[in-house]
Design an enzyme around this catalytic site. Structure first.
Site, PDB file in Angstrom:
ATOM      1  N   CYS A   1       0.016   3.917   2.604  1.00 50.38           N
ATOM      2  CA  CYS A   1       0.439   3.455   3.936  1.00 50.38           C
ATOM      3  C   CYS A   1       1.889   3.855   4.205  1.00 50.38           C
ATOM      4  O   CYS A   1       2.262   4.174   5.342  1.00 50.38           O
ATOM      5  CB  CYS A   1       0.307   1.936   4.051  1.00 50.38           C
TER       6      CYS A   1
ATOM      7  N   CYS B   1       0.840  -1.207   0.000  1.00 51.84           N
ATOM      8  CA  CYS B   1       0.000   0.000   0.000  1.00 51.84           C
ATOM      9  C   CYS B   1       0.874   1.257   0.000  1.00 51.84           C
ATOM     10  O   CYS B   1       1.538   1.566   1.001  1.00 51.84           O
ATOM     11  CB  CYS B   1      -0.920  -0.029   1.222  1.00 51.84           C
TER      12      CYS B   1
END
Length: 323
Positions: free
Chosen positions: A82, A79
């Site tokens: 993230c 991600c």
């Protein structure tokens, strides 16, 4: 039948209590030692950010949320947002200096937790305060917005739950905290007196003896669990057992009835029944009623002992109904 002579043998093994939860004991006794020195136990900055998995969720998040707000960062290696948000949250955790704890959960390795929190996309950030979960935001939000959210969380945690965070020692290391010396105390006579009083049915005497130990050493593990045991026995003393059972059977959502029946279950050695009863009551209640049942269940966990597999199983069941 009077419960005065009821025995807790088979439910609590005081010898096992002494050895249970070695890491937890060290941490609690280090906190108690620091308190006797006029301060509270401090952690190094590195301890403000922790990786949590499903097995450690109850210990590292639910239990810790009773002393400090826990912010949860749901993330994954693939991600990209993230990778932007994670370092920012870690930096803020250190900057806020113990006002909150950051728990990082890899959703790929912890699918059950992802489902329990209803995560639809990552990064997703939640908080747990005093065992209560609430969503904060999703996505890589701007730093100022994140700071405002954290400030509000900290304010609510302090005003509503009295959580002021944990002390941080910038000069400490994780090894220093883990290897903190266990303070010695002349408690053998008091503990022996407590056990003798407990076995003889002098519940008030047992409670007082354990409290005497805890007044000097609030983190003493044997005294904490012994006190929980004695207070359980004192609660069931004089109960009208048939009436309690009848009320519990007829009123499945009555918190008072189910808590009383669970106490009787545990004293009778029916550990799984006691835990299952309260987990189910948590599931079908809400608000203050649910919190009262949850707190009693946590007390009963203390009676049985954190390392007991029945406690481990019940903690998992509790987490599932809560989240």
């Amino acid at each position: 039948m009077q419960p005065r002579n009821m025995s807790m043998s088979g439910v609590v093994d005081l010898a096992a209590v002494k050895a249970a939860g070695e890491a937890k004991v060290k941490a609690e006794q280090a906190r108690a030692e620091a308190a006797r020195q006029g301060g509270s136990a401090a952690v190094p900055p590195s301890a403000l950010v922790i990786d949590v998995d499903e097995a450690g969720f109850e210990r590292d998040i639910l239990q810790r949320s009773a002393e400090v707000p826990v912010v949860i960062d749901f993330w994954a290696e693939w991600c990209e947002p993230c990778k932007q948000l994670g370092p920012l949250l870690e930096r803020l955790a250190v900057e806020y200096n113990g006002r909150f704890l950051l728990a990082k959960i890899d959703v790929d390795a912890n699918q059950m937790l992802m489902q329990q929190f209803g995560i639809q996309g990552i990064p997703a950030v939640f908080a747990v305060v005093a065992g209560q979960a609430l969503p904060l935001f999703q996505g890589a939000a701007p730093e100022q917005q994140i700071r405002e959210t954290l400030d509000q969380l900290i304010q609510v945690a302090e005003e509503r739950f009295g959580l002021t965070g944990i002390a941080v020692d910038a000069d400490a290391s994780a090894t220093d905290v883990a290897d903190a010396p266990v303070p010695a105390g002349p408690y053998d006579a008091l503990l022996e007196a407590a056990v003798t009083a407990l076995d003889s049915g002098d519940l008030a005497g047992a409670v007082q003896a354990y409290k005497n130990v805890l007044a000097d050493d609030p983190g003493h593990p044997e005294a904490k669990l012994g006190l929980a045991q004695a207070e359980l026995l004192r609660r069931v003393q004089g109960m009208d057992v048939p009436q309690v059972r009848k009320d519990a059977a007829e009123k499945p959502t009555d918190v008072t009835a189910q808590i009383a029946a669970a106490d009787l279950d545990l004293v009778g050695g029916h550990v799984e029944d006691a835990f299952g009863r309260l987990v189910e009551t948590v599931r079908v209640t809400a608000g203050e009623d649910r919190n009262a049942v949850r707190l009693r269940l946590l007390e009963l966990f203390e009676v049985v002992g954190a390392e007991d597999p029945r406690v481990t199983a019940a903690r998992g069941a509790l987490a599932r109904v809560l989240f």
